[in-house]
Design an enzyme around this catalytic site. Structure first.
Site, PDB file in Angstrom:
ATOM      1  N   ASP A  18       0.848  -1.201   0.000  1.00 52.22           N
ATOM      2  CA  ASP A  18       0.000   0.000   0.000  1.00 52.22           C
ATOM      3  C   ASP A  18       0.886   1.255   0.000  1.00 52.22           C
ATOM      4  O   ASP A  18       0.569   2.278  -0.623  1.00 52.22           O
ATOM      5  CB  ASP A  18      -0.935   0.002   1.227  1.00 52.22           C
ATOM      6  CG  ASP A  18      -2.297   0.588   0.933  1.00 52.22           C
ATOM      7  OD1 ASP A  18      -2.333   1.666   0.333  1.00 52.22           O
ATOM      8  OD2 ASP A  18      -3.324  -0.008   1.315  1.00 52.22           O
ATOM      9  N   HIS A  21       2.193   3.240  -3.266  1.00 54.29           N
ATOM     10  CA  HIS A  21       1.521   4.408  -3.861  1.00 54.29           C
ATOM     11  C   HIS A  21       2.212   5.703  -3.405  1.00 54.29           C
ATOM     12  O   HIS A  21       2.371   6.642  -4.166  1.00 54.29           O
ATOM     13  CB  HIS A  21       0.056   4.473  -3.407  1.00 54.29           C
ATOM     14  CG  HIS A  21      -0.799   3.340  -3.896  1.00 54.29           C
ATOM     15  ND1 HIS A  21      -1.092   3.137  -5.218  1.00 54.29           N
ATOM     16  CD2 HIS A  21      -1.441   2.344  -3.213  1.00 54.29           C
ATOM     17  CE1 HIS A  21      -1.887   2.079  -5.351  1.00 54.29           C
ATOM     18  NE2 HIS A  21      -2.107   1.577  -4.144  1.00 54.29           N
ATOM     19  N   HIS A 198      -9.239  -3.957   6.588  1.00 57.08           N
ATOM     20  CA  HIS A 198      -8.147  -3.117   6.062  1.00 57.08           C
ATOM     21  C   HIS A 198      -8.664  -1.677   6.082  1.00 57.08           C
ATOM     22  O   HIS A 198      -9.662  -1.366   5.431  1.00 57.08           O
ATOM     23  CB  HIS A 198      -7.834  -3.571   4.629  1.00 57.08           C
ATOM     24  CG  HIS A 198      -6.867  -2.722   3.874  1.00 57.08           C
ATOM     25  ND1 HIS A 198      -5.526  -3.032   3.736  1.00 57.08           N
ATOM     26  CD2 HIS A 198      -7.039  -1.571   3.162  1.00 57.08           C
ATOM     27  CE1 HIS A 198      -4.919  -2.122   2.982  1.00 57.08           C
ATOM     28  NE2 HIS A 198      -5.817  -1.221   2.614  1.00 57.08           N
ATOM     29  N   HIS A 200      -8.143   2.737   6.038  1.00 58.63           N
ATOM     30  CA  HIS A 200      -7.328   3.913   5.671  1.00 58.63           C
ATOM     31  C   HIS A 200      -7.711   5.030   6.641  1.00 58.63           C
ATOM     32  O   HIS A 200      -8.879   5.181   7.003  1.00 58.63           O
ATOM     33  CB  HIS A 200      -7.561   4.319   4.209  1.00 58.63           C
ATOM     34  CG  HIS A 200      -6.751   3.487   3.265  1.00 58.63           C
ATOM     35  ND1 HIS A 200      -5.488   3.839   2.870  1.00 58.63           N
ATOM     36  CD2 HIS A 200      -7.003   2.287   2.692  1.00 58.63           C
ATOM     37  CE1 HIS A 200      -4.994   2.904   2.074  1.00 58.63           C
ATOM     38  NE2 HIS A 200      -5.900   1.937   1.946  1.00 58.63           N
ATOM     39  N   TYR A 289     -11.322   6.428  -3.542  1.00 61.04           N
ATOM     40  CA  TYR A 289     -10.221   5.461  -3.472  1.00 61.04           C
ATOM     41  C   TYR A 289      -8.920   6.172  -3.068  1.00 61.04           C
ATOM     42  O   TYR A 289      -8.469   7.099  -3.762  1.00 61.04           O
ATOM     43  CB  TYR A 289     -10.112   4.918  -4.898  1.00 61.04           C
ATOM     44  CG  TYR A 289      -9.435   3.620  -5.095  1.00 61.04           C
ATOM     45  CD1 TYR A 289      -9.903   2.470  -4.487  1.00 61.04           C
ATOM     46  CD2 TYR A 289      -8.347   3.534  -5.945  1.00 61.04           C
ATOM     47  CE1 TYR A 289      -9.287   1.258  -4.721  1.00 61.04           C
ATOM     48  CE2 TYR A 289      -7.723   2.329  -6.179  1.00 61.04           C
ATOM     49  CZ  TYR A 289      -8.210   1.200  -5.554  1.00 61.04           C
ATOM     50  OH  TYR A 289      -7.600   0.001  -5.789  1.00 61.04           O
TER      51      TYR A 289
HETATM   52  C1  LIG Z   1      -5.067  -1.723  -4.993  1.00 62.16           C
HETATM   53  C2  LIG Z   1      -5.516  -1.012  -3.746  1.00 62.16           C
HETATM   54  O1  LIG Z   1      -4.581  -0.049  -3.379  1.00 62.16           O
HETATM   55  C3  LIG Z   1      -5.875  -2.011  -2.687  1.00 62.16           C
HETATM   56  C4  LIG Z   1      -6.058  -1.383  -1.356  1.00 62.16           C
HETATM   57  O2  LIG Z   1      -5.156  -1.389  -0.535  1.00 62.16           O
HETATM   58  C5  LIG Z   1      -7.313  -0.710  -1.029  1.00 62.16           C
HETATM   59  O3  LIG Z   1      -8.283  -0.794  -1.805  1.00 62.16           O
HETATM   60  O4  LIG Z   1      -7.349  -0.058   0.024  1.00 62.16           O
HETATM   61 MN    MN Z   2      -5.340   0.126   0.970  1.00 62.18          MN
END
Ligand SMILES: C[C@H](O)CC(=O)C(=O)O
Ligand code: MN
Length: 339
Positions: A18, A21, A198, A200, A289
């Site tokens: 991750d 990015h 998961h 963020h 996203y």
């Molecule tokens: C491909 C994405 O970055 C997967 C991920 O970590 C998310 O959706 O959060």
């Molecule tokens: Mn992620």
């Protein structure tokens, strides 16, 4: 904390996937080796290594990797003994070819990631991973964007394909604690396999959300050291572990070693400190996203518009991972309107 599961918690450190990015996919082999050595020493259960968009992500659309991800995975495998090396694969970006290659060089687990309403595209990769003797888990991205019943339906599909766990993936960092609770609870009631979470940290609730997920029975938990993950990063691993310890849960990972690793190895890798900046807040608020952040900032600069307006528009259009090309289209449209 009263947990709704008696299975042990298994942590997956995602900073080397991750976090890719954040560094625009420029991890070096030395960086990967140093991070994996530290994580192995701290007793981390799983370490995910791949391009930020998963196997095969190194393209013009998503950003080219500095070093071939297979080389990074191989280096990670060499540095680990007890920690297992995991990879992520989005069907269509990654193929069974890359999956087999990753397996051959020692990856032991794959998370097959799809948009929350598209689990059907994961069937082939989940069953292939099982045939290859890997742990195969499902990863339902943008989990905030579908009703709970839809999430359950899609998770059941992944279970039927052979997934050994399914993750609620809060890709946009948009979920609030009560929404995490209802999602994990519903999955626990409907599935026989493990549930993962998961997060963020775009709205600063990643640790809180993770605790709620654990309370409701999630046992596969993700974190990133120093929040080295897209947007404002993930649940901060070196914070989560001592928090769990204070709650009476020893996950078998050394928190001092994690803190030292975060401070001495991860911090120097970061292009800038991972903060909850205006872009991340808007992403969490608008449900965008997390990996779109840097693309939107670049597009904002290029077209002379506020990147937050781009993010809000992407949220309205319900853009999903893989639609990075929409960012430039939206920016160009907004710039035209402004002119
Ligand atoms: C491909 C994405 O970055 C997967 C991920 O970590 C998310 O959706 O959060
Ligand atoms: Mn992620």
């Amino acid at each position: 904390m009263k947990r709704n599961s008696n299975k042990p918690i298994k942590l997956t450190e995602v900073c080397l996937r991750d976090g890719s990015h954040v560094v625009r996919h420029q991890f070096t082999e030395e960086q990967v080796r140093a991070v994996v050595r530290g994580l192995e020493d701290a007793g981390m259960h799983y370490i995910e290594v791949a391009h930020g968009d998963g196997l095969g992500g190194s393209t013009l659309q998503y950003g080219r990797s500095l070093v071939d991800e297979m080389k990074l995975i191989e280096a990670a495998v060499e540095e680990s003994k007890n920690s297992k090396i995991a990879v992520l694969l989005i069907p269509g970006i990654g193929t069974v070819h890359e999956l087999k290659q990753a397996r051959e060089i020692g990856a032991q687990l794959v998370r097959v990631a799809t948009h929350v309403t598209e689990a059907n595209v994961s069937a082939q990769h989940i069953s292939m991973a099982r045939e290859l003797g890997m742990e195969a888990l499902g990863f339902l991205m943008m989990a905030h964007s579908a009703p709970v019943e839809k999430l359950v339906e899609q998770a059941k599909l992944m279970e039927s394909y052979g997934a050994e766990a399914v993750y609620v993936t809060d890709s946009a960092g948009a979920l609030l604690p009560n929404q995490v609770r209802e999602r994990i609870k519903a999955l626990r009631q409907s599935l026989d396999i493990e549930i993962g979470f998961h997060a963020h940290n775009n709205l600063s609730v990643a640790v809180a959300n993770t605790l709620v997920a654990i309370e409701e029975g999630a046992t596969r938990i993700d974190g990133s050291l120093r929040c080295l993950g897209a947007g404002a990063g993930n649940t901060q691993t070196e914070v989560l572990v001592p928090v769990l310890q204070r709650m009476g849960m020893d996950v078998g990972v050394d928190s001092y070693k994690l803190m030292d690793l975060a401070e001495e190895v991860i911090a120097p890798i970061l292009p800038k400190a991972q903060e909850i900046g205006r872009g991340s807040i808007v992403m969490g608020y608008a449900g965008v996203y997390s990996s779109f952040l840097l693309h939107a900032e670049r597009a904002g600069q290029r077209f002379g518009i506020d990147s937050r307006d781009i993010l809000v528009e992407l949220g309205k259009r319900k853009a999903v991972g893989g639609q990075e090309d929409m960012i430039l289209d939206v920016a160009a449209e907004l710039a035209k309107q402004k002119a």
